[in-house]
Motif scaffolding. Structure first.
Motif, PDB file in Angstrom:
ATOM      1  N   GLY A   1      24.807   0.525   0.229  1.00 50.39           N
ATOM      2  CA  GLY A   1      25.724  -0.416   0.888  1.00 50.39           C
ATOM      3  C   GLY A   1      25.471  -1.801   0.326  1.00 50.39           C
ATOM      4  O   GLY A   1      24.333  -2.265   0.324  1.00 50.39           O
TER       5      GLY A   1
ATOM      6  N   GLY B   1      21.462  -2.337   0.028  1.00 51.47           N
ATOM      7  CA  GLY B   1      20.420  -1.517   0.644  1.00 51.47           C
ATOM      8  C   GLY B   1      20.817  -0.062   0.504  1.00 51.47           C
ATOM      9  O   GLY B   1      21.977   0.245   0.192  1.00 51.47           O
ATOM     10  N   VAL B   2      19.859   0.840   0.691  1.00 52.97           N
ATOM     11  CA  VAL B   2      20.161   2.268   0.562  1.00 52.97           C
ATOM     12  C   VAL B   2      19.933   2.957   1.916  1.00 52.97           C
ATOM     13  O   VAL B   2      18.845   2.884   2.475  1.00 52.97           O
ATOM     14  N   ARG B   3      20.990   3.584   2.419  1.00 49.94           N
ATOM     15  CA  ARG B   3      20.901   4.277   3.709  1.00 49.94           C
ATOM     16  C   ARG B   3      20.339   5.682   3.488  1.00 49.94           C
ATOM     17  O   ARG B   3      20.831   6.408   2.621  1.00 49.94           O
TER      18      ARG B   3
ATOM     19  N   TRP C   1      13.212   6.780   1.016  1.00 49.10           N
ATOM     20  CA  TRP C   1      12.182   7.466   0.221  1.00 49.10           C
ATOM     21  C   TRP C   1      11.555   8.629   0.991  1.00 49.10           C
ATOM     22  O   TRP C   1      10.596   9.238   0.525  1.00 49.10           O
TER      23      TRP C   1
ATOM     24  N   LEU D   1       0.865  -1.179   0.000  1.00 48.02           N
ATOM     25  CA  LEU D   1       0.000   0.000   0.000  1.00 48.02           C
ATOM     26  C   LEU D   1       0.904   1.232   0.000  1.00 48.02           C
ATOM     27  O   LEU D   1       1.620   1.485   0.967  1.00 48.02           O
ATOM     28  N   LYS D   2       0.874   1.969  -1.101  1.00 47.13           N
ATOM     29  CA  LYS D   2       1.806   3.087  -1.247  1.00 47.13           C
ATOM     30  C   LYS D   2       1.135   4.408  -0.892  1.00 47.13           C
ATOM     31  O   LYS D   2       0.008   4.669  -1.323  1.00 47.13           O
ATOM     32  N   ALA D   3       1.827   5.230  -0.108  1.00 49.81           N
ATOM     33  CA  ALA D   3       1.347   6.591   0.147  1.00 49.81           C
ATOM     34  C   ALA D   3       1.731   7.428  -1.066  1.00 49.81           C
ATOM     35  O   ALA D   3       2.907   7.599  -1.360  1.00 49.81           O
TER      36      ALA D   3
ATOM     37  N   ALA E   1       7.754   6.991   7.782  1.00 50.03           N
ATOM     38  CA  ALA E   1       8.984   6.254   8.125  1.00 50.03           C
ATOM     39  C   ALA E   1       9.390   5.467   6.889  1.00 50.03           C
ATOM     40  O   ALA E   1       9.496   4.239   6.933  1.00 50.03           O
ATOM     41  N   SER E   2       9.593   6.174   5.783  1.00 51.74           N
ATOM     42  CA  SER E   2       9.790   5.480   4.510  1.00 51.74           C
ATOM     43  C   SER E   2      11.264   5.404   4.100  1.00 51.74           C
ATOM     44  O   SER E   2      11.582   5.283   2.916  1.00 51.74           O
ATOM     45  N   GLY E   3      12.158   5.444   5.075  1.00 54.76           N
ATOM     46  CA  GLY E   3      13.576   5.184   4.817  1.00 54.76           C
ATOM     47  C   GLY E   3      14.170   6.102   3.759  1.00 54.76           C
ATOM     48  O   GLY E   3      14.011   7.331   3.803  1.00 54.76           O
TER      49      GLY E   3
ATOM     50  N   GLY F   1      19.391   6.765  11.486  1.00 50.36           N
ATOM     51  CA  GLY F   1      19.363   5.914  12.674  1.00 50.36           C
ATOM     52  C   GLY F   1      19.720   4.476  12.377  1.00 50.36           C
ATOM     53  O   GLY F   1      20.141   4.138  11.265  1.00 50.36           O
ATOM     54  N   LYS F   2      19.552   3.661  13.366  1.00 48.19           N
ATOM     55  CA  LYS F   2      20.008   2.263  13.314  1.00 48.19           C
ATOM     56  C   LYS F   2      18.909   1.359  13.836  1.00 48.19           C
ATOM     57  O   LYS F   2      18.071   1.776  14.620  1.00 48.19           O
ATOM     58  N   LEU F   3      18.975   0.091  13.446  1.00 45.62           N
ATOM     59  CA  LEU F   3      18.052  -0.893  14.013  1.00 45.62           C
ATOM     60  C   LEU F   3      18.222  -0.977  15.524  1.00 45.62           C
ATOM     61  O   LEU F   3      17.260  -1.145  16.262  1.00 45.62           O
ATOM     62  N   THR F   4      19.456  -0.867  15.955  1.00 39.79           N
ATOM     63  CA  THR F   4      19.763  -1.037  17.371  1.00 39.79           C
ATOM     64  C   THR F   4      19.101   0.030  18.244  1.00 39.79           C
ATOM     65  O   THR F   4      18.957  -0.165  19.434  1.00 39.79           O
TER      66      THR F   4
HETATM   67  C1  FAD Z   1      23.711  -1.197   3.811  1.00 40.00           C
HETATM   68  C2  FAD Z   1      23.069  -0.954   5.139  1.00 40.00           C
HETATM   69  C3  FAD Z   1      23.695  -1.426   6.286  1.00 40.00           C
HETATM   70  C4  FAD Z   1      23.103  -1.210   7.541  1.00 40.00           C
HETATM   71  N1  FAD Z   1      23.720  -1.732   8.638  1.00 40.00           N
HETATM   72  C5  FAD Z   1      23.161  -1.589   9.853  1.00 40.00           C
HETATM   73  C6  FAD Z   1      23.747  -2.162  11.008  1.00 40.00           C
HETATM   74  O1  FAD Z   1      24.776  -2.824  10.920  1.00 40.00           O
HETATM   75  N2  FAD Z   1      23.141  -1.969  12.212  1.00 40.00           N
HETATM   76  C7  FAD Z   1      21.983  -1.255  12.337  1.00 40.00           C
HETATM   77  O2  FAD Z   1      21.470  -1.148  13.447  1.00 40.00           O
HETATM   78  N3  FAD Z   1      21.388  -0.693  11.245  1.00 40.00           N
HETATM   79  C8  FAD Z   1      21.949  -0.833  10.023  1.00 40.00           C
HETATM   80  N4  FAD Z   1      21.361  -0.271   8.922  1.00 40.00           N
HETATM   81  C9  FAD Z   1      20.215   0.614   9.132  1.00 40.00           C
HETATM   82  C10 FAD Z   1      18.878  -0.107   9.186  1.00 40.00           C
HETATM   83  O3  FAD Z   1      18.732  -0.942   8.050  1.00 40.00           O
HETATM   84  C11 FAD Z   1      17.807   0.956   9.230  1.00 40.00           C
HETATM   85  O4  FAD Z   1      17.978   1.690  10.430  1.00 40.00           O
HETATM   86  C12 FAD Z   1      16.400   0.402   9.222  1.00 40.00           C
HETATM   87  O5  FAD Z   1      16.185  -0.392   8.082  1.00 40.00           O
HETATM   88  C13 FAD Z   1      15.407   1.541   9.235  1.00 40.00           C
HETATM   89  O6  FAD Z   1      14.110   1.010   9.231  1.00 40.00           O
HETATM   90  P1  FAD Z   1      12.888   1.837   8.686  1.00 40.00           P
HETATM   91  O7  FAD Z   1      11.679   0.977   8.866  1.00 40.00           O
HETATM   92  O8  FAD Z   1      12.885   3.214   9.303  1.00 40.00           O
HETATM   93  O9  FAD Z   1      13.199   2.083   7.145  1.00 40.00           O
HETATM   94  P2  FAD Z   1      13.318   1.020   5.977  1.00 40.00           P
HETATM   95  O10 FAD Z   1      13.801  -0.296   6.484  1.00 40.00           O
HETATM   96  O11 FAD Z   1      14.122   1.699   4.897  1.00 40.00           O
HETATM   97  O12 FAD Z   1      11.826   0.831   5.482  1.00 40.00           O
HETATM   98  C14 FAD Z   1      11.123   1.861   4.809  1.00 40.00           C
HETATM   99  C15 FAD Z   1       9.915   1.216   4.157  1.00 40.00           C
HETATM  100  O13 FAD Z   1       9.065   2.233   3.643  1.00 40.00           O
HETATM  101  C16 FAD Z   1       8.525   1.765   2.419  1.00 40.00           C
HETATM  102  N5  FAD Z   1       8.076   2.918   1.617  1.00 40.00           N
HETATM  103  C17 FAD Z   1       8.838   3.817   0.939  1.00 40.00           C
HETATM  104  N6  FAD Z   1       8.053   4.739   0.348  1.00 40.00           N
HETATM  105  C18 FAD Z   1       6.783   4.432   0.670  1.00 40.00           C
HETATM  106  C19 FAD Z   1       5.512   5.019   0.355  1.00 40.00           C
HETATM  107  N7  FAD Z   1       5.388   6.126  -0.413  1.00 40.00           N
HETATM  108  N8  FAD Z   1       4.391   4.414   0.832  1.00 40.00           N
HETATM  109  C20 FAD Z   1       4.482   3.282   1.617  1.00 40.00           C
HETATM  110  N9  FAD Z   1       5.645   2.704   1.957  1.00 40.00           N
HETATM  111  C21 FAD Z   1       6.786   3.266   1.480  1.00 40.00           C
HETATM  112  C22 FAD Z   1       9.688   1.004   1.764  1.00 40.00           C
HETATM  113  O14 FAD Z   1       9.196   0.096   0.784  1.00 40.00           O
HETATM  114  C23 FAD Z   1      10.284   0.298   2.981  1.00 40.00           C
HETATM  115  O15 FAD Z   1       9.684  -0.968   3.184  1.00 40.00           O
HETATM  116  C24 FAD Z   1      21.906  -0.487   7.651  1.00 40.00           C
HETATM  117  C25 FAD Z   1      21.277  -0.009   6.490  1.00 40.00           C
HETATM  118  C26 FAD Z   1      21.853  -0.249   5.248  1.00 40.00           C
HETATM  119  C27 FAD Z   1      21.158   0.255   3.999  1.00 40.00           C
END
Ligand code: FAD
Length: 295
Positions: A113, A200-202, A94, A48-50, A90-92, A241-244
């Protein structure tokens, strides 16, 4: 070192430091958080896309309150609207897409990365081994993962469209193989050893990012990795930010959303860490319908 990481180059090796760090299975963490959210009355919908932000007042008025989202079911093509007191973006990588619709400039520098997966027997390591790449002195890792070994990661501007899956380039493959072979020279890893790769894209937050100016800005690895929370009239965006630290980031988002909510969130109650530990499998799996099998 030879005990935990056999074959590590001994020449010029002065020593090593061992430190403790956390490891998580990111896919399972996401499933567990979604299950918790559903249990608390939330609804999680995939695909479901915003596509737009709904605002109060007339179209021409700026800075009116955000009152919902325009959505599109990417599977059926059906479009719908949802109203809400507060919206969380929270779309990373995007994040900019919705924020730009609210009149903001770009502030995400997308940095790719990539990782390589090789058979465990080609480079057996007991723990994650971190060292500096001989070319640019960036820290890289070789670590055991799901019965294989991962070499990662790179840190490069991602100029590709965000509409397609990120993937590794030839240069990144060479860079990662060079890293591992510099530290484990007897391994002599080659392309044929690679089982798979992923990228993945940071979402790295910078001030008013412009792809054209990138050459003049910091090297990717010099960019700070701090997270950022923005409040655009009721659309709370979080990036970086980070997963941790995900629980702390979530609390920050809830605090930012509080002024728009009718109910007073007892946010301090949420400060307590989760009441499950890795050793207690029944609590981890519980009623969440997660299988005992990790994958
Ligand atoms: C290469 C790499 C290495 C990493 N290493 C580490 C590590 O070692 N330790 C650590 O703690 N963290 C690490 N991270 C960071 C970690 O992956 C992120 O902190 C985490 O994924 C963030 O989660 P999130 O849900 O905020 O964003 P994301 O995981 O990016 O999820 C965002 C979601 O939003 C969705 N989305 C985008 N646009 C829209 C829209 N318009 N409508 C609906 N949905 C949408 C996307 O499809 C995606 O599913 C790393 C990240 C990368 C890329």
């Amino acid at each position: 070192n030879d005990f935990y990481a056999p074959g590590m180059k001994q020449r010029e090796l002065l020593g090593a430091t061992r430190f403790m760090d956390a490891v998580t299975d990111d896919a399972r963490l996401v499933m567990r958080v979604l299950a918790d959210g559903n249990e608390q009355g939330g609804i999680a919908l995939n695909y479901l896309k915003a596509t737009g932000v709904m605002r109060s007042g007339s179209e021409v008025e700026r800075n009116t309150k955000v009152i919902g989202l325009y959505l599109k079911d990417e599977l059926s093509g059906k479009e719908l609207q949802v109203q809400a007191n507060a919206v969380v973006n929270a779309s990373g990588a995007w994040t900019d897409e919705l924020r730009q619709m609210l009149g903001n400039k770009k502030s995400i520098r997308p940095l790719r990365g990539s990782h390589l997966v090789i058979p465990f027997w080609r480079l057996p390591v007991a723990f994650s081994v971190s060292f500096f790449h001989p070319k640019d002195k960036r820290p890289v890792f070789v670590f055991p993962w799901e019965g294989q070994v991962v070499i990662g990661t790179t840190d490069l501007d991602h100029h590709n469209t965000m509409l397609s899956e990120a993937s590794i380039t030839e240069n990144e493959v060479t860079y990662l193989l060079d890293a591992a072979n510099s530290q484990f020279d007897h391994a002599a890893l080659k392309r044929e050893d690679i089982i798979s790769s992923w990228s993945g894209v940071r979402p790295v937050v910078v001030d008013e990012y412009s792809a054209e100016d990138v050459a003049a800005t910091n090297k990717p690895s010099d960019e700070k990795r701090e997270h950022m929370v923005w409040d655009d009239a009721g659309c709370i965006s979080i990036a970086g930010g980070k997963l941790t630290t995900f629980r702390l980031l979530a609390l920050e988002v809830l605090r930012a959303a509080q002024p728009y909510l009718q109910n007073n969130l007892s946010i301090s109650d949420l400060d307590a860490p989760s009441d499950f530990s890795e050793s207690d499998e029944s609590v981890l799996i519980g009623d969440h319908k997660l299988s005992k099998q990790r994958r």
